[in-house]
Write an enzyme that holds these catalytic residues in place. Structure first.
Site, mmCIF file in Angstrom:
data_model
loop_
_atom_site.group_PDB
_atom_site.id
_atom_site.type_symbol
_atom_site.label_atom_id
_atom_site.label_comp_id
_atom_site.label_asym_id
_atom_site.label_seq_id
_atom_site.Cartn_x
_atom_site.Cartn_y
_atom_site.Cartn_z
ATOM 1 N N GLY A 89 -28.138 42.275 111.888
ATOM 2 C CA GLY A 89 -28.645 43.413 111.112
ATOM 3 C C GLY A 89 -27.958 43.558 109.775
ATOM 4 N N HIS A 145 -29.681 55.545 99.991
ATOM 5 C CA HIS A 145 -28.801 55.367 101.162
ATOM 6 C C HIS A 145 -27.518 56.153 100.968
ATOM 7 C CE1 HIS A 145 -31.395 51.924 102.160
ATOM 8 N NE2 HIS A 145 -30.919 52.037 103.387
ATOM 9 N N LYS A 149 -22.675 52.662 101.369
ATOM 10 C CA LYS A 149 -23.414 51.390 101.427
ATOM 11 C C LYS A 149 -22.913 50.455 100.332
ATOM 12 C CE LYS A 149 -28.012 49.337 101.745
ATOM 13 N NZ LYS A 149 -27.567 48.438 102.833
#
Ligand code: NAD
Length: 252
Positions: A89, A145, A149
């Site tokens: 991921g 986000h 991040k």
């Protein structure tokens, strides 16, 4: 029952995976790997240098990785050596790092997705018909986000741009500043970082008198964890090769 190891188990996604896996009967988290080995977790946490030992002692069917690209590359090689399938991921890979995942997929199944939410998968499938129906409309992409991040634009935004590319030729413009009128064949890629926002993506198509927006908002990291766990259950039974989350969804 699919036995799991989680790389990056002490992180935001790692902890969410542990919580969501505990609610399911088709997966068990056997161990975790993280540079933070003091994390207060219900399973043994190994240092990355002990990855081979962790895989040998707990014999997982699948390792799920939500870390940083360098860590993914290292653990991918260990999975190939141990015959453990891999679900990735992590986002923000360089081409040479993606080539390592390709080579590992000759030995074990590797399922990588920049976004494990089913809503984003649906958005990806919807954008083609929208672009085809509105060929002259301007397109812009906005992603938002949380403030921790690392990579920008998001892996999901890059995936959406790559999907758009199969329908249109365009240049990507990263934000705009000063005198910079919009050209016909460009897509503005806008990025925001703030608070603990899980992930928002908005694809905007605008004609002269109307606007269509396709918006996805992840409201809880659990949506990514659920998708990654579904992907792990599916990939455990696959032959070596490269797979996407869409392959797991189509099969189910
Ligand atoms: P995070 O920073 O909270 O967690 C990352 C974890 O990895 C940390 O616990 C860190 O200590 C650990 N780590 C760092 N180096 C390591 C190493 N060498 N070996 C093992 N562990 C190591 O980050 P996060 O929010 O959990 O996100 C992780 C990644 O997943 C990012 O790339 C993010 O963009 C991506 N992500 C993808 C999806 C998706 O659906 N594909 C969803 C959310 C996040």
């Amino acid at each position: 029952m699919v036995d799991l190891a989680i790389n990056g188990i002490a992180g935001r996604m790692g902890r969410t995976l542990v919580d969501r896996a505990a609610e399911r009967e088709d997966v068990t988290v056997r161990c975790g790997i993280d540079v933070d080995t003091d994390a207060d977790l219900s399973v043994a946490v190994y240092d990355p240098a002990e990855t081979a030992q962790a895989l040998s002692e707990h014999d997982p069917d699948v390792l799920i990785d939500f870390t940083v690209p360098d860590a993914t590359v290292d653990v991918a090689q260990a999975c190939a050596d141990a015959g453990v399938a891999l679900v990735v991921g992590t986002t923000g890979f360089e081409d040479d790092q993606l080539a390592v995942l390709d080579s590992v997929s000759a030995a074990v199944p590797v399922l990588k997705a920049t976004n494990f939410s089913r809503g984003i998968q649906a958005l990806r499938r919807a954008l083609g018909p929208a672009l085809e129906a509105l060929p002259d409309y301007d397109v812009e992409l906005l992603e938002t986000h949380h403030n921790a991040k690392r990579d920008a634009p998001s892996g999901t935004a890059k995936t959406l741009l790559s999907d758009i590319e199969t329908h249109r030729e365009f240049d990507t413009v990263a934000g705009r500043e000063g005198i910079q009128p919009r050209e016909d064949d460009e897509i503005g890629m806008l990025v925001r970082r703030a608070g603990d926002i899980r992930g928002e993506h908005e694809l905007l198509l605008a004609g002269n008198d109307e606007v269509l927006t396709l918006t996805h908002r992840a409201e809880d990291r659990g949506v990514f964890a659920a998708g990654a766990l579904d992907a792990a259950v599916w990939v455990a039974g696959q032959d070596p090769g490269r797979y996407d989350f869409g392959d797991a969804i189509d099969a189910s």
